[in-house]
Design a protein around this motif. Structure first.
Motif, PDB file in Angstrom:
ATOM      1  N   TYR A   5      66.262  25.870  27.566  1.00  0.00           N
ATOM      2  CA  TYR A   5      65.685  25.029  27.821  1.00  0.00           C
ATOM      3  C   TYR A   5      66.377  24.677  29.172  1.00  0.00           C
ATOM      4  N   TYR A   8      64.521  26.795  31.797  1.00  0.00           N
ATOM      5  CA  TYR A   8      63.086  26.171  32.104  1.00  0.00           C
ATOM      6  C   TYR A   8      62.939  25.110  32.886  1.00  0.00           C
ATOM      7  N   SER A  26      57.440  18.183  27.338  1.00  0.00           N
ATOM      8  CA  SER A  26      56.172  18.780  26.507  1.00  0.00           C
ATOM      9  C   SER A  26      56.175  19.962  25.999  1.00  0.00           C
ATOM     10  N   ASN A  27      56.390  21.096  27.010  1.00  0.00           N
ATOM     11  CA  ASN A  27      56.324  22.555  26.983  1.00  0.00           C
ATOM     12  C   ASN A  27      57.325  22.704  26.009  1.00  0.00           C
ATOM     13  N   MET A  28      58.605  22.385  26.132  1.00  0.00           N
ATOM     14  CA  MET A  28      59.932  22.820  25.639  1.00  0.00           C
ATOM     15  C   MET A  28      59.783  22.295  24.121  1.00  0.00           C
ATOM     16  N   ALA A  31      57.635  24.769  22.420  1.00  0.00           N
ATOM     17  CA  ALA A  31      58.185  25.931  22.337  1.00  0.00           C
ATOM     18  C   ALA A  31      59.223  26.098  21.146  1.00  0.00           C
ATOM     19  N   TYR A  58      47.873  29.084  19.837  1.00  0.00           N
ATOM     20  CA  TYR A  58      49.187  30.055  20.528  1.00  0.00           C
ATOM     21  C   TYR A  58      48.666  30.511  22.033  1.00  0.00           C
ATOM     22  N   PHE A  61      48.878  27.692  24.185  1.00  0.00           N
ATOM     23  CA  PHE A  61      50.434  27.295  24.301  1.00  0.00           C
ATOM     24  C   PHE A  61      51.126  28.178  25.278  1.00  0.00           C
ATOM     25  N   GLY A  62      50.979  29.360  25.200  1.00  0.00           N
ATOM     26  CA  GLY A  62      51.444  30.409  26.312  1.00  0.00           C
ATOM     27  C   GLY A  62      50.930  30.264  27.837  1.00  0.00           C
ATOM     28  N   ASN A  64      50.026  27.364  29.050  1.00  0.00           N
ATOM     29  CA  ASN A  64      50.728  26.145  29.483  1.00  0.00           C
ATOM     30  C   ASN A  64      52.234  26.255  29.657  1.00  0.00           C
ATOM     31  N   TYR A  65      52.678  26.988  28.863  1.00  0.00           N
ATOM     32  CA  TYR A  65      54.149  27.146  29.128  1.00  0.00           C
ATOM     33  C   TYR A  65      54.567  27.938  30.371  1.00  0.00           C
ATOM     34  N   PHE A 143      54.748  33.349  21.660  1.00  0.00           N
ATOM     35  CA  PHE A 143      53.887  33.860  22.942  1.00  0.00           C
ATOM     36  C   PHE A 143      53.042  34.920  22.580  1.00  0.00           C
TER      37      PHE A 143
END
Length: 335
Positions: A5, A8, A26-28, A31, A58, A61-62, A64-65, A143
């Motif tokens: 965290y 990132y 949002s992303n963490m 995740a 998923y 998600f990957g 956006n991360y 991911f």
């Protein structure tokens, strides 16, 4: 997870994005939720895994991360016209194979993000030949669930646990059969790194460069393509993205490596396909031909990598282009 965290957060804040705090939270949040779920309800990957997009997406998600970690203004794509040429092959039902170096766990997202505007079909439909670590590490699994994968056990880790070696070999045989079936169906894009793992910096110079290819692994891939009964095209692909998510300095046996991330420029480049018959015309034996073909593809990847290195880490940008590698910037960098 706490360490991830903070790493990132620091990386996203490097971007200077005014919404950095919201992006991190949002992303963490998502995740960590998905990583926890991967521990509580372990997902089992089949030899051929198709990206999961519902009920939870998923793939998105990957994307956006990883997106906030890429400095698009210092990222480059080499020979984007060749990617368009590949799309024509795919429309005709032919197969496309990327023979590539491998730099980080973020490679699939980087490739997809740099091509998502110019070549969205390739961006979303690549099938990655993936080692077992990306489907067993709880921090990596969410991911991986968002990518199309052919799951294999890497030669580098085949004998980490000797009593599991036979099981791993049988699993690899099943994956090869799945790959053969996919190729027979045509219109497939498959990415494979014949080095069997991620690039590492030279201990003496700390310089990054593509790891040598395993000629036998590459030859097995070529044979599968040739025997598919469908026209196949093999292209050398170079990727430079180690700064955003570098691997540990040495290959590790244990799952649970430390994740370091940063905000940085990235790059990919592709060169014209390398024909086996043409590249090995003067070879006197099958073994010599195998080694020569592997070296030809590796040399092309290294040449392209050097151009990306000059553009990104050498600060030359588009001026690093050469007669064989024409650089452009991904369109989203202009947004």
């Amino acid at each position: 997870m706490e360490e991830l965290y903070h790493n990132y957060k620091n990386a996203v804040f490097q971007s200077g994005d005014p919404l950095a705090e919201d992006i991190v939270l949002s992303n963490m949040r998502v995740a960590l939720d998905r990583m926890s779920l991967a521990v509580k309800e372990p997902f089992e990957f089949s030899p051929y895994h198709e990206a999961i997009r519902e009920p939870f997406n998923y793939y998105l998600f990957g994307q956006n991360y990883i997106r906030p970690l890429i400095n698009f203004r210092e990222s480059y794509v080499g020979n984007v016209s060749i990617f368009s040429e590949m799309e024509e092959h795919l429309k005709k039902g032919e197969n496309v194979i990327f023979i590539s170096n491998h730099q980080s766990e973020a490679d699939p997202a980087v490739i997809a993000l740099l091509l998502e505007t110019t070549n969205p079909y390739i961006s979303e439909n690549i099938i990655y030949v993936a080692g077992d670590r990306v489907i067993t590490d709880p921090l990596c699994k969410p991911f991986s669930m968002g990518r199309n994968l052919l799951c294999v056990y890497s030669k580098k880790h085949m004998n980490d646990v000797p009593e599991l070696a036979d099981m791993k070999r049988r699993a690899n045989t099943r994956s090869l059969k799945e790959m053969a079936l996919l190729l027979r169906g045509g219109s497939k894009i498959i990415w494979i790194a014949p080095s069997g793992g991620r690039d590492r910096p030279d201990p003496a110079t700390n310089q990054w460069f593509p790891a040598p290819f395993d000629a036998s692994s590459l030859d097995n891939m070529r044979r599968l393509v040739d025997h598919a009964g469908v026209v196949g095209h093999i292209y050398p692909l170079a990727i430079l993205c180690h700064d955003i998510m570098p691997p540990p300095p040495q290959v590790e046996k244990e799952i649970g490596e430390k994740r370091l991330v940063s905000f940085h420029g990235t790059g990919i480049s592709v060169a014209p396909e390398v024909n086996f018959q043409t590249a090995t015309a003067s070879c006197g034996s099958p073994e010599e031909a195998k080694a020569t073909y592997s070296q030809a593809l590796y040399d092309s990847v290294c040449e392209q990598y050097s151009v990306l290195q000059s553009a990104i880490n050498g600060g030359k940008g588009l001026e690093a282009s050469t007669s064989s590698v024409s650089l452009s910037q991904p369109l989203q960098s202009l947004d």
